[in-house]
Scaffold this active site. Structure first.
Site, mmCIF file in Angstrom:
data_model
loop_
_atom_site.group_PDB
_atom_site.id
_atom_site.type_symbol
_atom_site.label_atom_id
_atom_site.label_comp_id
_atom_site.label_asym_id
_atom_site.label_seq_id
_atom_site.Cartn_x
_atom_site.Cartn_y
_atom_site.Cartn_z
ATOM 1 N N HIS A 1 0.809 -1.226 0.000
ATOM 2 C CA HIS A 1 0.000 0.000 0.000
ATOM 3 C C HIS A 1 0.846 1.282 0.000
ATOM 4 O O HIS A 1 0.544 2.241 0.700
ATOM 5 C CB HIS A 1 -0.946 0.009 1.190
ATOM 6 C CG HIS A 1 -1.980 -1.079 1.153
ATOM 7 N ND1 HIS A 1 -2.484 -1.583 -0.032
ATOM 8 C CD2 HIS A 1 -2.598 -1.770 2.150
ATOM 9 C CE1 HIS A 1 -3.375 -2.524 0.247
ATOM 10 N NE2 HIS A 1 -3.465 -2.667 1.550
ATOM 11 N N HIS B 1 -9.700 1.579 0.771
ATOM 12 C CA HIS B 1 -9.572 0.445 1.696
ATOM 13 C C HIS B 1 -10.639 0.503 2.789
ATOM 14 O O HIS B 1 -10.327 0.304 3.966
ATOM 15 C CB HIS B 1 -8.170 0.423 2.312
ATOM 16 C CG HIS B 1 -7.679 -0.940 2.665
ATOM 17 N ND1 HIS B 1 -8.404 -1.841 3.416
ATOM 18 C CD2 HIS B 1 -6.509 -1.573 2.356
ATOM 19 C CE1 HIS B 1 -7.698 -2.943 3.581
ATOM 20 N NE2 HIS B 1 -6.551 -2.816 2.940
ATOM 21 N N GLU C 1 -11.424 -4.061 -2.671
ATOM 22 C CA GLU C 1 -10.543 -3.021 -3.182
ATOM 23 C C GLU C 1 -10.382 -3.176 -4.695
ATOM 24 O O GLU C 1 -9.732 -4.107 -5.158
ATOM 25 C CB GLU C 1 -9.174 -3.112 -2.498
ATOM 26 C CG GLU C 1 -9.241 -3.081 -0.985
ATOM 27 C CD GLU C 1 -8.049 -3.774 -0.350
ATOM 28 O OE1 GLU C 1 -6.913 -3.257 -0.496
ATOM 29 O OE2 GLU C 1 -8.237 -4.844 0.258
#
Length: 375
Positions: free
Chosen positions: A132, A203, A339
């Site tokens: 991420h 998220h 996601e």
């Protein structure tokens, strides 16, 4: 004199009461708990409402969706996302609740990739991989916010060349729009002055039940995908495989708890569902990509996207000790994430769709979370 003073006091009291009434949110959140400064930039809570009374609260710290209030089957307004009720917890607790993820959502193996014969080393914050965007990804940045009306919030961020060692100055704009058909329409745009890689996503952790502190094992899930990307023991994709005759076949609504603990190698590696599915939608945002349903509340979440994949994560790494909004403890598998994305580790896997963005090109990604009720 005394009468004048009393009248003035009454006027101030009425004004304060009116102000309080205007600031009262369906979610019960207090906007003042989000007014702060992080790295010298102001943070706040922005509220979107539609004609049906649906309410979405977003903070510009990490572009995080803090609450989503939708009606359940009894028309009771219900918060369907996990998060915190103050900015301090978002800053101090390492997590991704509701966050805007970048510069690259999901994992890049060993934090390394090569672009135009140049190798780049990124932060390694997850089993030796970059996850991420690293520990200081876009979920930790204060975005510049403009709210043109009650249904739209525009966030912008300038990610400098070398930010987390990613190449290129990247100008990012993300627009959240709350529509009158009870959908959160998220549009991502980006441009660069140097070849780079980009994979932006949201998220949010969803629990549709309306029961605070519950698990999502009774939720039903559907993913419109014939294939998925199996992973190694550190959750890096090893290729593309069919879902046929495996627990990864979610093409029909499936109770999450009925499959999540099956002794299937991929579920063992992910401690449950934590994989990328290769969508059948071919980038058509009008086609249903995924769906989740709570039998308790009747709330249905539909996901639409122009992205080629979606990561379905069932909260397997939630430890069961985190206290969220209003002191609620979030349990193991207390939420699910959907996601929308390009595949994990795409920069290192040429057979995957490319995540390269070059000067003169426009990055455009879209994710729609639409809420309905199954009565």
């Amino acid at each position: 004199m005394k009468k004048t003073w009393m009248l003035s006091l009454l006027a101030v009291s009425l004004l304060f009461s009116c102000g309080e009434k205007e600031e009262k949110l369906v979610s019960g959140l207090d906007k003042t708990n989000f007014v702060s400064e992080v790295a010298g930039k102001p943070t706040a809570l922005y509220v979107l409402t539609n004609d049906n009374g649906m309410e979405v609260c977003i903070t510009n710290y990490g572009g995080r969706i803090v609450s989503v209030m939708v009606p359940d089957k009894d028309n009771k307004m219900t918060d369907v996302v996990l998060g915190y009720d103050n900015i301090q917890n978002y800053v101090n607790v390492d997590g991704n609740y509701g966050a805007l993820i970048g510069r690259y959502g999901n994992r890049i193996a060993n934090g390394r990739f090569t672009l135009d014969s140049v190798e780049y080393q990124l932060p390694q914050n997850n089993n030796g991989h970059c996850l991420h965007g690293g520990p200081k990804g876009y979920h930790t940045k204060v975005w510049d916010a403009v709210q043109p009306d009650n249904k739209k919030l525009e966030l912008t961020y300038f990610s400098e060349d070398g930010d987390a060692n990613f190449p290129g100055n990247l100008s990012v704009k993300v627009v959240y729009t709350l529509t009158n058909d009870n959908a959160i329409d998220i549009r991502y745009e980006a441009t660069t002055d140097k070849p780079t890689i980009v994979n932006l996503t949201n998220h949010s952790y969803f629990n549709l039940s309306g029961v605070p502190g519950s698990q999502i094992l009774d939720h039903q899930i559907m993913v419109n995908a014939d294939r998925y990307t199996p992973v190694d023991s550190t959750l890096i994709p090893t290729g593309i495989a069919p879902v046929d005759s495996t627990p990864m076949d979610l093409r029909q609504l499936t109770v999450i708890g009925s499959k999540i603990d099956e002794p299937f190698e991929q579920l063992v590696k992910g401690r449950g569902f934590d994989h990328n599915w290769v969508l059948n939608t071919n980038g058509d945002v009008s086609k249903l990509a995924a769906k989740a349903v709570s039998p308790t509340s009747g709330i249905v979440l539909e996901v639409y996207t122009n992205e080629p994949g979606v990561q379905f994560y069932a909260g397997n790494f939630m430890e069961g000790s985190d206290k969220g909004k209003f002191g609620i403890t979030y349990p193991h598998r207390g939420a699910l994430c959907l996601e929308t994305q390009h595949y994990p580790d795409s920069p290192n896997q040429p057979e995957f769709p490319s995540t390269v963005l070059r000067p003169g090109e426009n990055y455009l990604s879209r994710c729609i979370y639409r809420f309905t009720v199954d009565k």
